[in-house]
Design a protein around this motif. Structure first.
Motif, PDB file in Angstrom:
ATOM      1  N   CYS A  22       0.050   0.606  -2.439  1.00 55.31           N
ATOM      2  CA  CYS A  22      -0.182   1.580  -1.358  1.00 55.31           C
ATOM      3  C   CYS A  22      -1.352   2.493  -1.739  1.00 55.31           C
ATOM      4  CB  CYS A  22       1.085   2.418  -1.140  1.00 55.31           C
ATOM      5  SG  CYS A  22       0.848   3.752   0.053  1.00 55.31           S
TER       6      CYS A  22
ATOM      7  N   GLU B 275      -2.205   5.188   0.267  1.00 64.03           N
ATOM      8  CA  GLU B 275      -2.001   6.449   1.003  1.00 64.03           C
ATOM      9  C   GLU B 275      -3.073   6.709   2.064  1.00 64.03           C
ATOM     10  OE1 GLU B 275      -1.161   9.208  -2.446  1.00 64.03           O
ATOM     11  OE2 GLU B 275       0.518   9.695  -1.129  1.00 64.03           O
TER      12      GLU B 275
ATOM     13  N   TYR C 106      -2.317   6.246   5.098  1.00 62.70           N
ATOM     14  CA  TYR C 106      -1.410   6.827   6.095  1.00 62.70           C
ATOM     15  C   TYR C 106      -1.722   6.440   7.532  1.00 62.70           C
ATOM     16  CZ  TYR C 106       1.699   9.279   2.974  1.00 62.70           C
ATOM     17  OH  TYR C 106       2.665   9.557   2.044  1.00 62.70           O
TER      18      TYR C 106
ATOM     19  N   CYS D 295      -0.166   4.160   8.770  1.00 61.30           N
ATOM     20  CA  CYS D 295       1.187   3.809   9.242  1.00 61.30           C
ATOM     21  C   CYS D 295       1.861   4.967   9.971  1.00 61.30           C
ATOM     22  CB  CYS D 295       2.059   3.327   8.081  1.00 61.30           C
ATOM     23  SG  CYS D 295       2.338   4.529   6.764  1.00 61.30           S
TER      24      CYS D 295
ATOM     25  N   CYS E  22       0.680  -0.896   8.418  1.00 63.14           N
ATOM     26  CA  CYS E  22      -0.213  -0.629   7.298  1.00 63.14           C
ATOM     27  C   CYS E  22      -1.627  -1.094   7.657  1.00 63.14           C
ATOM     28  CB  CYS E  22       0.290  -1.373   6.059  1.00 63.14           C
ATOM     29  SG  CYS E  22      -0.679  -1.019   4.587  1.00 63.14           S
TER      30      CYS E  22
ATOM     31  N   ASP F  42       6.514  -0.083  -2.150  1.00 65.28           N
ATOM     32  CA  ASP F  42       5.668   1.049  -1.721  1.00 65.28           C
ATOM     33  C   ASP F  42       4.961   0.763  -0.398  1.00 65.28           C
ATOM     34  OD1 ASP F  42       6.431   2.355  -4.005  1.00 65.28           O
ATOM     35  OD2 ASP F  42       4.516   2.124  -5.051  1.00 65.28           O
TER      36      ASP F  42
ATOM     37  N   CYS G  59       6.158  -0.676   1.963  1.00 62.41           N
ATOM     38  CA  CYS G  59       7.133  -0.498   3.055  1.00 62.41           C
ATOM     39  C   CYS G  59       7.211   0.946   3.518  1.00 62.41           C
ATOM     40  CB  CYS G  59       8.495  -1.039   2.642  1.00 62.41           C
ATOM     41  SG  CYS G  59       8.468  -2.842   2.548  1.00 62.41           S
ATOM     42  N   GLN G  60       6.306   1.784   3.023  1.00 60.15           N
ATOM     43  CA  GLN G  60       6.143   3.111   3.611  1.00 60.15           C
ATOM     44  C   GLN G  60       5.849   2.974   5.107  1.00 60.15           C
ATOM     45  OE1 GLN G  60       6.843   5.871   2.391  1.00 60.15           O
ATOM     46  NE2 GLN G  60       5.513   7.548   2.997  1.00 60.15           N
TER      47      GLN G  60
ATOM     48  N   TRP H 142       9.168   2.777   6.616  1.00 57.10           N
ATOM     49  CA  TRP H 142       9.725   4.136   6.497  1.00 57.10           C
ATOM     50  C   TRP H 142       9.159   5.008   7.628  1.00 57.10           C
ATOM     51  CZ3 TRP H 142       7.417   8.868   6.030  1.00 57.10           C
ATOM     52  CH2 TRP H 142       8.214   9.946   5.613  1.00 57.10           C
ATOM     53  N   ALA H 143       7.847   4.877   7.878  1.00 53.86           N
ATOM     54  CA  ALA H 143       7.202   5.681   8.931  1.00 53.86           C
ATOM     55  C   ALA H 143       7.754   5.323  10.304  1.00 53.86           C
ATOM     56  CB  ALA H 143       5.685   5.466   8.897  1.00 53.86           C
TER      57      ALA H 143
ATOM     58  N   SER I 260      15.597   3.017   3.701  1.00 51.16           N
ATOM     59  CA  SER I 260      14.397   3.182   4.537  1.00 51.16           C
ATOM     60  C   SER I 260      14.214   2.048   5.527  1.00 51.16           C
ATOM     61  CB  SER I 260      13.142   3.272   3.661  1.00 51.16           C
ATOM     62  OG  SER I 260      13.277   4.349   2.785  1.00 51.16           O
TER      63      SER I 260
END
Ligand SMILES: Cc1cc2nc3c(=O)[nH]c(=O)nc-3n(C[C@H](O)[C@H](O)[C@H](O)COP(=O)(O)O)c2cc1C
Length: 188
Positions: free
Chosen positions: A47, A49, A51, A53, A59, A98, A100-101, A104-105, A148
């Motif tokens: 990841c 970052e 962001y 997502c 992503c 990671d 998979c943020q 999560w989002a 998550s």
């Protein structure tokens, strides 16, 4: 019943790989459709970052995760299998988690419903030493990952004192425990 096994060790036919194979065989013996992802063979960037997502739940990095997100959302059972590296998961499987943020989002920022219901998750881990806290860190990581993506952490197989490639075959119960784990996971 679709069972997805995520093999986090770089060592093919190593201890984690053998345990996961037994677990998937156990699930198959109960009629499950099984798939194994060997994370080390896939192209998964860590990841960064960016962001992106947070805007739409996707992503912005294009790599093998593109094909993995739908598998994670379609599976009825997900098994994370990893050796312990410095009291953690391997960096290969941690990179997948990671990334998979993005999921999560979708759940926590965009308030989208992820498939849930009876989706189950289990953790398989193997380490060389015997410390009481050997699995504490990775268990927290895997539990939070499952939460998550709306998966319930239901089972685990944690094996201490196994180091050399394939040494798990000499363990008195681990491989049969793995087979039984797979059978339990495949039962609704
Ligand atoms: C980089 C690295 C870090 C490791 N860190 C730990 C550790 O913190 N604790 C432990 O008990 N074993 C540790 N080990 C040993 C492995 O967990 C052990 O050899 C395991 O059986 C490997 O499983 P595999 O065959 O599935 O790769 C480490 C091994 C490597 C290569």
């Amino acid at each position: 019943m679709r069972v997805l096994g995520i093999m986090g060790s770089p060592r093919i036919k190593g201890n984690t790989d053998l345990l996961l194979d037994e677990t998937l065989s156990g699930a198959k013996s109960e009629g499950a459709e099984v798939e194994k992802l060997v994370v080390d063979k896939l192209k998964i960037a860590p990841c960064r970052e960016y962001y992106g997502c947070l805007k739409d739940g996707n992503c912005v990095i294009r790599d093998d995760m593109d094909a993995i997100y739908p598998k994670l959302l379609d599976a009825d059972v997900i098994i994370i299998a990893s050796p312990i590296f410095f009291y953690g998961l391997t960096s290969q499987v941690k990179a997948l988690i990671d990334r998979c943020q993005a999921l999560w989002a979708r759940k926590y920022i965009l308030k989208q419903n992820l498939p849930d219901g009876a989706r189950k998750g289990a953790f398989i881990a193997v380490g060389a030493t015997r410390g009481e806290k050997l699995f504490d860190g990775p268990i927290l990581t895997v539990q939070y990952f499952f939460k998550s993506i709306s998966i319930k952490y239901v089972d685990e197989l944690l094996v201490r004192g196994v180091d050399k490639r394939g040494e798990i075959k000499e363990h008195p119960t681990a491989l049969s425990d793995a087979f039984q784990l797979g059978r339990r996971l495949a039962q609704r």
